[in-house]
Write an enzyme that holds these catalytic residues in place. Structure first.
Site, mmCIF file in Angstrom:
data_model
loop_
_atom_site.group_PDB
_atom_site.id
_atom_site.type_symbol
_atom_site.label_atom_id
_atom_site.label_comp_id
_atom_site.label_asym_id
_atom_site.label_seq_id
_atom_site.Cartn_x
_atom_site.Cartn_y
_atom_site.Cartn_z
ATOM 1 N N SER A 66 0.805 -1.221 0.000
ATOM 2 C CA SER A 66 0.000 0.000 0.000
ATOM 3 C C SER A 66 0.840 1.274 0.000
ATOM 4 C CB SER A 66 -0.930 0.001 1.217
ATOM 5 O OG SER A 66 -0.193 -0.219 2.414
ATOM 6 N N HIS B 235 -0.961 5.740 6.827
ATOM 7 C CA HIS B 235 -0.407 5.731 5.469
ATOM 8 C C HIS B 235 -0.091 7.164 5.037
ATOM 9 C CE1 HIS B 235 -2.016 1.629 5.296
ATOM 10 N NE2 HIS B 235 -1.197 1.443 4.277
#
Length: 268
Positions: free
Chosen positions: A44, A250
């Protein structure tokens, strides 16, 4: 006179031989494909989860137009760009479903992988919900895996990349520290938990850098560019706990463009 003629003949022989060898080398080089394509592999952090602007064709992989691979490709126009990085990917997923585009014509490969193998999502969930003691225990478990098991898994991936794309320059990108210690956060995880999570990031980066070097790959450390932009800083480039929940912890779009892209561009 005879000596001069012998010298001339000898010189002519070596010049002719050199030209013949040079010509043969040039001809051989001319037959080799030019390795200019770019393939972006990984998890990711490579696909761009957290940056938004996801390609619907990628489905749950969440490949973002604001990810560092997409931004680099748009700026440099490689002869081809294949984006197979996928949210949630582990080393086994790279081996089973991401390497298809690699070939002799691949000139550049980028990859960040290993965090999910080490239990990134479960570790952060434990730390966020179960308190300091459970967090420190789970981080210690992850660090043990990083030390004992992850190197072999990375070797398997790096070996496969070398075999499938022998002419490629391979750039392995690391993970940033999540937290600025003694920063601005007044709630959430304890300082000991934050320090332990940062230490685990150092561990995985160290293993990735060592395995990359042993395979002749470049390792790109992003901690310098993320410095001052961790969680608990004044200008974070990482999401804290957020919705959608899979974007938590993230990089934001700014983290991809300001944290990852410059480091990758320099290494590439």
């Amino acid at each position: 006179m005879k000596l001069s003629r012998f010298a001339a003949l000898t010189s002519a022989f070596f010049v002719t031989s050199a030209l013949a060898l040079t010509g043969a080398s040039a001809a051989a080089s001319a037959q080799l494909p030019t390795a200019t394509g770019y393939v972006a592999l990984g998890d990711s952090y490579s696909s761009g989860v957290g940056a938004g602007s996801y390609d619907s064709a990628g489905g749950s992989c969440k490949r973002s137009a604001k990810s560092y691979p997409a931004l680099w490709a748009a700026a440099h126009s490689p002869s081809s760009f294949r984006f197979t990085a996928c949210s949630g990917a582990r080393t086994g997923d790279v081996l089973s479903s991401q390497l298809g585009p690699l070939s002799n014509s691949t000139g550049l490969v980028s990859i960040t992988i290993g965090g999910n193998d080490a239990g990134f999502a479960d570790t952060m969930t434990t730390c966020a919900l179960q308190g300091e003691s459970a967090c420190l225990s789970r981080v210690a478990q992850a660090r043990s895996f990083i030390d004992s098991t992850l190197p072999g898994r990375l070797d398997g991936v790096y070996d496969a990349i070398s075999q499938k794309a022998p002419a490629a320059r391979v750039v392995v990108l690391g993970y940033p520290h999540f937290y600025r210690l003694n920063g601005t956060c007044i709630a959430g995880l304890s300082e000991r938990s934050r320090a332990a999570i940062n230490a685990a990031a150092d561990d995985i980066n160290g293993v990735m850098a060592k395995r990359a070097a042993d395979h002749g790959f470049s390792f790109a450390d992003v901690n310098a560019t993320f410095s001052g932009h961790e969680l608990c800083s004044g200008s974070p480039w990482l999401h804290s706990v957020t919705f959608p929940v899979d974007e938590s912890y993230h990089p934001t779009a700014a983290g991809q463009s300001g944290g990852y892209l410059p480091v990758f561009a320099s290494a590439a």
